[in-house]
Each structure stands twice: as structure tokens, then as C-alpha cells.
Design a protein around this motif. Structure first.
Motif, PDB file in Angstrom:
ATOM      1  N   PRO A 480      81.815 -12.261-118.389  1.00 19.45           N
ATOM      2  CA  PRO A 480      81.901 -11.192-119.181  1.00 19.45           C
ATOM      3  C   PRO A 480      80.995 -10.233-119.082  1.00 19.45           C
ATOM      4  CG  PRO A 480      82.198 -13.133-120.490  1.00 19.45           C
ATOM      5  CD  PRO A 480      81.808 -13.530-119.303  1.00 19.45           C
ATOM      6  N   ARG A 481      79.788 -10.526-118.802  1.00 17.32           N
ATOM      7  CA  ARG A 481      78.715  -9.292-118.917  1.00 17.32           C
ATOM      8  C   ARG A 481      79.063  -8.576-117.384  1.00 17.32           C
ATOM      9  NH1 ARG A 481      75.469 -13.414-121.639  1.00 17.32           N
ATOM     10  NH2 ARG A 481      73.750 -12.145-123.172  1.00 17.32           N
ATOM     11  N   ILE A 482      79.698  -9.219-116.409  1.00 13.17           N
ATOM     12  CA  ILE A 482      79.785  -8.516-115.419  1.00 13.17           C
ATOM     13  C   ILE A 482      81.093  -7.504-115.406  1.00 13.17           C
ATOM     14  CG2 ILE A 482      80.464  -8.757-112.768  1.00 13.17           C
ATOM     15  CD1 ILE A 482      77.482  -9.239-113.105  1.00 13.17           C
ATOM     16  N   SER A 483      82.099  -8.161-115.933  1.00 10.79           N
ATOM     17  CA  SER A 483      83.397  -7.552-116.313  1.00 10.79           C
ATOM     18  C   SER A 483      83.257  -6.230-117.043  1.00 10.79           C
ATOM     19  CB  SER A 483      84.372  -8.329-116.707  1.00 10.79           C
ATOM     20  OG  SER A 483      84.023  -9.121-117.900  1.00 10.79           O
ATOM     21  N   VAL A 492      82.590  -6.136-110.467  1.00  9.47           N
ATOM     22  CA  VAL A 492      83.159  -7.396-110.121  1.00  9.47           C
ATOM     23  C   VAL A 492      83.381  -7.634-108.663  1.00  9.47           C
ATOM     24  CG1 VAL A 492      85.692  -8.496-110.186  1.00  9.47           C
ATOM     25  CG2 VAL A 492      84.640  -7.176-111.961  1.00  9.47           C
ATOM     26  N   GLU A 493      83.277  -6.483-107.860  1.00 10.69           N
ATOM     27  CA  GLU A 493      83.400  -6.762-106.428  1.00 10.69           C
ATOM     28  C   GLU A 493      82.020  -7.106-105.747  1.00 10.69           C
ATOM     29  OE1 GLU A 493      84.448  -4.025-107.983  1.00 10.69           O
ATOM     30  OE2 GLU A 493      86.399  -4.213-107.854  1.00 10.69           O
ATOM     31  N   SER A 494      81.061  -6.616-106.290  1.00  9.37           N
ATOM     32  CA  SER A 494      79.682  -7.079-105.794  1.00  9.37           C
ATOM     33  C   SER A 494      79.301  -8.347-106.027  1.00  9.37           C
ATOM     34  CB  SER A 494      78.529  -6.066-106.424  1.00  9.37           C
ATOM     35  OG  SER A 494      78.619  -6.042-107.770  1.00  9.37           O
ATOM     36  N   TYR A 495      80.049  -8.911-107.333  1.00  5.87           N
ATOM     37  CA  TYR A 495      79.769 -10.214-107.953  1.00  5.87           C
ATOM     38  C   TYR A 495      80.484 -11.149-106.752  1.00  5.87           C
ATOM     39  CZ  TYR A 495      80.515 -14.602-110.631  1.00  5.87           C
ATOM     40  OH  TYR A 495      80.681 -15.767-110.987  1.00  5.87           O
ATOM     41  N   HIS A 496      81.759 -10.999-106.372  1.00  4.65           N
ATOM     42  CA  HIS A 496      82.316 -11.741-105.598  1.00  4.65           C
ATOM     43  C   HIS A 496      81.704 -11.917-104.234  1.00  4.65           C
ATOM     44  CE1 HIS A 496      85.336 -12.969-108.321  1.00  4.65           C
ATOM     45  NE2 HIS A 496      86.151 -11.678-108.351  1.00  4.65           N
TER      46      HIS A 496
END
Length: 806
Positions: A480-483, A492-496
Motif C-alpha cells: 500500500p505504501r508503494i501504490s 508500481v512499475e519501479s517496484y516490479h
């Protein structure tokens, strides 16, 4: 790898390309080109060998020479036919060498096996000279370091075997005792820092593999028996021969942690993955956290370094996550909304004191919808006040204060069963308006008696801060902190993308160290964890990762790590970590030294890594090549062996990997390998006595003291300890063993010294003086019998002893 090698790659490739273009474009070849070719080839092969790369120039230059000759011969403008033939030949040769390479790659050609063998011998990513197995023989692992000399760090005095710099007992006693201030972190100033290597205690061995380590710890690793006496009736830990056994009991669960957790699971959704992270305050030897692991719940346990000697050290030796810590005057080093469950089992924390400051701190780190478990005083005080030796009024006021603070925090009392009470934190701020999130916890920030606000929600059913998925789906779901975009610099893209990169990194680590996921490494630390992607990629039931987010990092990401179902802590690596020496099997350091450049000394960080790393533990550094070369030089003086490897994407990437192994060595009193040989003899004698005593108890008269000395080893539960020790010490240097055991007297004198045993038939071994023998007639015995007419007992066993010695 030397930087010259990388420069050579670029230079040689550009030179060859320019030569080739000059020849084809102008067709004015000069014989000087051969001199240049030979110069490149000779220098190239020399640098290639020194850098460990495997590049063959021969076929290329043979083809190059032939092309040059053909071009020179075909330089006549009046002979177009010959020029066309040369072009056809060049194209044909290109096709031929292409097909030849394809054939060799297919595995049918013998040339392919030769090339593979040469590559293995010269590949700079090879770590074949590093051994990641445990040996315990003190034999060094060799590797050639840079020509420049490194500083040699000497061993510390043996009194520092269990030194914890920021929880030093002598320094602690100089601080106030109110609010447990003296039990908090108090690190030494620069002038008091120790620049030496913390030794391992005598007889130190590798811990048992998980899950065996949950129940057994070698006595030599944590040689403290105080808890076995102090907590004897509470079933914490028992001393049995050469091991500590942990029955799984605790102050509030003497029947075992499993049954206690079953009670909690009847109310709290532990089984379905909703509860993944837990906080155990005042953990003891962490049996609660140890037994939660098989239910896929990861507990962060903490306890102070106090009169309960080595309780956190026991926990980590068992393979359970734990740190030295206390609820005092400083905020806990965890982010807001981190844990699914918090737990106190008779942890002796005054929850109602200081206007409920400690309960408010638990509320801060507990996620919305999380559970708080309190067992022991003052719960159910009406029944237990006599056993607790406290007055009714005292206990009643204590519980009343806890209930009032829980109501202030908007906690819902879920249930109260016997001595266990469970509260649940509300999911949003509907009943507690104005609550907001705290983005970061700073080191040494004072704890305050205030309520941490909830994040805002859009409706009454929304979970403040975002709802988390059940584990293991939570591990790779978008936190949730990323989204919500609350973590600066991440989408979200950099997380993946980061998850994809770290899966690739970990796959490469497993090629370097094939023992990474075999149970060899149980306790793992990531010194600069980022989003926790390394821990997620390496996740396995065989290990756990302590994710450390440096306090000087640009972005606070520890909240994301907890939302993924992992655990971690804030820490500043200019100071010592809150743990005992020799508590981690593997350390991962990604960009740590780049981050701390000009912040503190490199040797401060490296010596702290050495302190917390177990003998024969491994370290994986990932950083810029310039920094890693400096690190490599420095660890050369720390009894470490190391090897520099290219980035998995190739040698042109400036980021490199340095893998290192800490050598096995003991305190100065026991560095002699003869001590290890004594252990070998102990196990040999134990095995011998065990075999020859299985038949009749009457045959065991003269060896009874030995039987008592090794009584614990008769248990099948600890047979693995004996076998492990025997297997490890047999790897020792044979020459040292011969020096230590070259005479029968060594074993016999050892037995006399260790178990006060006077052999009844010592004359069978020549030259042994076992002391006075009883010669009063009826008590006199010979090697052929045990005094009661049975001549098949001690004589056989001592004859076997002689065979072992010889």
C-alpha cells in the motif's frame, strides 16, 4: 579484477576494429599492421591471464592475417577477377568459422570441452578457491590480494568474547535506572572503540541446522548455565551434557509454546496468513517466536541484556530472529503500522506507567486491525494474586489502568481466557478522529505519551493505510505504501522492476555459492535492504533475513518491507548493531560503503561485520569496483578470504561483487589444534563406551563416571551433535592430530583429567601411570575381570581402547 584489464578490453577491441575497417575500406595494407597485431596479441594474452579472463586471439588473427594477404594480392585495379575471388574466399571463411563455432557449441567437438575447461580455470567470476562449508580446523582459505599491504587486526582479549559495544554492562551502570535508560543503547565514543577481532570461545562449533537448532544449542557456543537454574521450573532451557535443550516452555507456558499458540490461534487468524509479522516484547529465549515459524509467522523478538544472561544470544543461536532491546525512553526502531500482532508473556513491562507511554508505542507499531496479546499479571488477578505474591488492590489497579489506556487507544477487547487477554486495534479513525501516520522513526527519538494518528480513509470500512493480502501472496503484491505513492522515488512499475532485478542477482549468488539455500545459512542480514527485494528473492523456510534500513538512507523503506511480510530494523552502521557476536551466518552488503563514504571509517563497519559474523560465515559485497578493491585489501588483515567477481551482466558494468569467508579461529587460549583433537577423542571414547555398554548394565562398573559424564549423549535427540562434532574435527590437519595423539598416554591422561576416572586395568597400555591402585585383596582387579567373576567386561572394553589408541 585489475582496472587495466577493463581498459584493455575497450582499447584492444577499438584497435582491432579500426585495423579491420582500414584494410577493407582502403585496401592499402602495410606490413606494420602485423607488428601492431603481435603487440596487441602479446599484451592481450598477458593481461587476460592476470585478470582471469578467457579470450582466444589465435583463430581471429589467423583469419585476419589471411584476409590482409588476400587483400594485398588483390590490390591490382586491372585484375577484377582475382579481387572477386578474394571476396568470395573471405565470405567463405567467415561462414566456415561460424559453422565451426556452432558445431563446437553443440557439444560434439572435443574443442568445446577444452574451451570450457580453460574458461573454468580463468573465469574471473569463479570462486572455486573459496569454501563455504564448515570446517572448524582453523585452516586458512587462500587468495592472492593486491600488492599493497593491508593492516592486520589483532584478536581482542578473551574477556571480550561476548562483547556488545552499545550494551556494555560496565558503561550501562553509569546511566540512570529510571525508565530502563541504563538498559538502552549507549555506544562508545570514537576514542573508546576497539580495533581488534572478537574471538570465538573455546570449542565453538557450527550451530545445528534448522529445525534441529530450535531445540538444541552446543554448550560451547553459549557457555552460560544461569538460566538453567533460574528458570528450571519454567522449562525454558535445560543443560544436558555438551548441549542445551530447549523444551519450548516459558514462564506463562510451561507445557510448551505449541499448546500456548494453539490457544491464541483459536481466537486470532494465525493459520490463514492474515497474521504474518509479530513483535515479542521481553522474549526470553524466544520460544514463542521459534514455534510460530512453523505456522509461517515471523516474529521480531527483543529483550534487554540484563540478569537473564544471554537470552537473546540463545535465541539467535537457535536460529530465531531477535535483537537486544528494551521498552524504555527511546522509540522502538520499527516503522508505524509494522506488525500484525504484538505479544507480552509476563514480560514485566509496566504497561500502565508513564501515562500509558509503552502501550501507545505498541499502538504505533501495530497495524490497523492488529492484535495485542497480554498474558500473566495482572490478567485474572482474582485467581492468581497469591501465587504472584501481590496484593489484590495492587493488581486490580494495574489491570484497571491497562483497560483505560486500551480504551483511549480505541482497542477492542477481543477475549480474556484464563491469564490471556487479547485486544484488537481498530481498522481506521472513525472512533478516534484526527489520527495520522508518522512517516519515519529517527534513531534515539524520545518516546512520548501520545496517540499515533491513523492515516485518512474514504469510508468506514476501509483499512487505514491500506489492506494487506495474506501471506505468501503479500510477498510480491504491491505494498500500500508503494501504490499510494507515499514512498518517494518509487512507483508500481519501479517496484516490479526491482523485484525482477533482485531475482536475477540472487540467482547469480546461488551460482557463486551453491550452499545458499541448503540450510547452511540460517541467520542472514541485509545491511542496506531497500524494498526488501533481496529477502523476497531468497525467501525459504531454511532461512530468515534481518532487513536493515540505514537511518541515513535517502528514503525510508522499512514500512514497505513489513507490508511485504518481512521483518527489519532501522540502524546506523557507524555504530554497533544490537546483537551478540557470532549471530549471523551470511551478510549481504549492497552499496553500504558507497552510502557511508565520508560518514564514518570503513574499518568501523568491517570490524562490526566481523563481530556479528559466525566463524566460516560468508559475506556478499555489491558495490563499485574502486570501493571493493579497498574493502578487499582491508579484510585481508581480518582473517577473511575473498574473491572479486564481475557483475552478472558482464565485466563492463562498474558494479562488482566481492565474496568473502571468515576463517575459523578461536580465542588465544585455545588456538592450538590440540584442543580440537581433545574433542575428537571425547567423541571417540563416548562412541566406544556406548557400544560396549549396551549389553549388560553390570558390565559398566569401572566406566560409570564416563557414563555419567556423557549421560546426555545417550539420548537419540543429541546423537546428531556427537556425529556432527566427529565429522567436523576429522577434517583437521592430520599432522596436528598426530602431534596431539601420538601416544596412548594422551587419551588416558585426558580421561583422568576430564572425568576423574582411574582405569581399573591401566597396565594393558604400556607406560601409563594412572595413580594409586587399590591392592587390598578383594578390591584388587585385573584387566581380565570386574571383580565379580565376569571376565568379559572391562578387559574387552579396555582392549578396544588400546586399539583406538594404536
Amino acid at each position: 579484477m585489475d582496472r587495466d584489464a577493463y581498459h584493455f578490453d575497450r582499447a584492444s577491441n577499438s584497435n582491432i576494429s579500426s585495423m579491420w575497417l582500414y584494410h577493407v575500406g582502403n585496401k592499402k595494407a602495410d606490413m606494420n599492421i602485423y607488428k601492431k597485431k603481435n603487440h596487441i596479441k602479446e599484451n592481450g594474452e598477458g593481461i587476460c591471464r592476470s585478470a582471469g579472463r578467457c579470450v582466444s586471439f589465435d583463430l581471429f588473427f589467423s583469419f585476419f592475417e589471411f584476409s590482409c594477404i588476400m587483400a594485398i594480392k588483390g590490390n591490382s585495379t586491372d585484375n577484377k577477377t582475382r579481387n572477386s575471388v578474394s571476396i568470395i574466399i573471405v565470405v567463405g571463411l567467415c561462414c566456415f568459422f561460424y559453422l565451426l563455432g556452432a558445431w563446437q557449441r553443440s557439444g560434439f567437438g572435443k574443442g568445446d570441452s577444452i574451451a570450457v575447461e580453460i574458461t573454468k580455470q580463468t573465469d574471473c567470476t569463479s570462486t572455486s578457491n573459496l569454501s563455504f562449508e564448515t570446517h572448524h580446523g582453523g585452516a586458512g582459505l587462500s587468495d592472492e590480494l593486491s600488492d599493497s599491504k593491508s593492516s592486520n587486526f589483532e584478536p581482542c582479549d578473551d574477556s571480550y568474547i561476548d562483547y556488545t559495544p552499545c550494551q556494555d554492562q560496565r558503561r550501562a551502570m553509569t546511566f540512570p535506572r529510571n525508565n530502563m535508560i541504563y538498559r538502552e543503547r549507549h555506544c562508545p565514543p570514537d576514542k573508546e572503540k576497539m580495533y581488534c577481532l572478537i574471538p570465538a570461545p573455546k570449542g565453538y562449533v557450527a550451530p545445528f541446522p534448522w529445525p534441529k537448532s530450535r531445540d538444541y544449542v552446543p554448550y560451547a557456543n553459549v557457555p552460560y548455565k544461569s538460566l538453567t537454574v533460574e528458570k528450571a521450573v519454567q522449562n525454558w532451557v535445560q543443560y544436558e551434557g555438551n548441549v542445551f535443550r530447549f523444551p519450548g516452555g516459558g514462564t506463562q507456558f510451561p507445557q510448551g509454546a505449541d499448546k500456548y499458540i494453539d490457544q491464541l490461534a483459536s481466537v486470532i487468524p494465525i493459520a490463514n496468513g492474515t497474521v504474518r509479522t509479530a513483535l515479542d516484547t521481553g522474549c526470553g529465549v524466544a520460544s514463542w517466536g521459534a514455534y510460530l515459524l512453523k505456522r509461517n509467522v515471523l516474529a521480531m523478538s527483543f529483550a534487554p541484556r540484563d540478569s537473564h544472561e544471554a537470552q537473546v544470544q540463545f535465541a539467535l543461536e537457535r536460529g530465531v530472529p531477535a535483537v537486544i532491546g528494551v521498552l524504555g525512553s527511546i522509540k522502538l526502531p520499527y516503522p508505524s503500522r509494522a506488525f500484525d500482532m504484538a505479544h507480552c508473556s509476563r514480560c514485566l513491562i509496566p504497561w500502565g506507567a508513564n501515562d500509558g507511554m509503552y502501550m501507545m508505542e505498541v499502538d504505533r507499531v501495530l497495524r490497523p486491525g492488529g492484535y495485542w496479546v497480554l498474558s500473566g499479571p495482572p490478567i485474572n488477578w482474582k485467581t492468581n494474586y497469591r501465587a504472584w505474591q501481590r496484593t489484590k488492590d495492587d493488581l486490580e489497579q494495574e489491570q484497571k489502568g491497562i483497560e483505560e489506556i486500551a480504551e483511549l487507544l480505541c482497542w477492542e477487547k477481543y477475549t480474556e481466557i484464563g491469564e490471556i487477554a487479547i485486544w484488537r486495534k481498530r481498522i481506521n479513525a472513525d472512533s478516534c478522529p484526527g489520527r495520522q501516520d508518522e512517516p519515519r522513526v529517527k534513531m534515539y527519538k524520545k518516546m512520548e505519551a501520545c496517540v499515533s494518528p491513523f492515516p485518512e480513509v474514504n469510508n468506514a470500512d476501509e483499512v487505514a493505510g491500506g489492506e494487506l493480502k495474506a501471506f505468501p501472496e503479500r510477498l510480491y503484491a504491491v505494498p500500500p505504501r508503494i501504490s499510494s505513492g507515499s514512498v518517494t522515488g518509487y512507483s508500481v512499475e519501479s517496484y516490479h522492476e526491482e523485484n525482477k532485478i533482485w531475482k536475477k542477482h540472487v540467482l547469480f549468488y546461488k551460482k557463486i555459492n551453491k550452499l545458499l539455500d541448503t540450510g547452511r545459512y540460517r541467520n542472514i542480514m541485509d545491511m542496506n535492504a531497500g524494498l526488501g527485494s533481496f529477502a523476497a528473492a531468497i525467501d525459504s523456510p531454511n532461512l530468515w533475513v534481518m532487513n536493515v534500513v540505514p537511518t541515513i538512507a535517502d528514503t525510508s523503506t522499512l514500512g514497505v518491507i513489513y507490508e511485504r511480510g518481512l521483518i527489519g530494523i532501522y540502524h546506523d552502521w557507524c555504530e554497533a548493531f544490537s546483537t551478540y557476536p557470532r549471530t549471523y551466518d551470511l551478510i549481504h552488503a549492497h552499496g553500504v560503503f558507497s552510502l557511508y563514504k565520508d560518514k564514518c571509517k570503513m574499518e568501523d563497519i568491517l570490524l562490526e561485520m566481523d563481530r556479528i559474523l559466525r566463524p566460516e560465515g560468508a559475506v556478499i559485497f555489491r558495490d563499485e569496483v574502486d570501493i571493493l578493491i579497498k574493502v578487499k585489501k582491508m579484510i585481508g588483515g581480518m582473517k577473511w578470504s575473498s574473491k572479486l567477481a564481475d557483475h552478472e551482466d558482464g565485466p563492463l558494468v562498474p558494479e562488482k561483487i566481492l565474496v568473502a569467508v571468515k576463517q575459523y579461529w578461536l580465542s588465544s587460549k585455545e588456538n592450538d589444534n590440540c584442543f580440537v583433537q581433545k574433542q575428537w577423542i571425547q567423541i571417540t571414547v563416548f562412541s566406544l563406551v556406548f557400544v560396549y555398554s549396551r549389553g549388560s548394565s553390570s558390565n559398566f562398573v569401572s566406566l560409570e563416571p564416563i557414563k555419567q559424564h556423557y549421560s546426555a549423549m545417550y539420548s537419540s535427540d543429541v546423537t546428531m551433535y556427537s556425529l556432527t562434532m566427529l565429522r567436523e574435527v576429522k577434517r583437521d590437519n592430520e599432522r596436528e592430530r598426530e602431534r596431539c595423539t601420538n601416544s596412548p598416554n594422551f587419551i588416558m591422561n585426558f580421561l583422568v583429567k576430564q572425568v576423574s576416572w582411574k582405569p581399573q586395568s591401566a597396565m594393558i597400555i604400556d607406560g601409563f601411570d594412572g595413580g594409586e591402585r587399590e591392592e587390598d585383596g578383594s578390591n584388587s582387579r585385573t584387566h581380565s575381570g570386574d571383580g565379580d567373576g565376569n571376565g568379559s567386561g572391562d578387559g574387552i572394553r579396555e582392549e578396544a581402547l588400546k586399539r583406538v589408541v594404536v
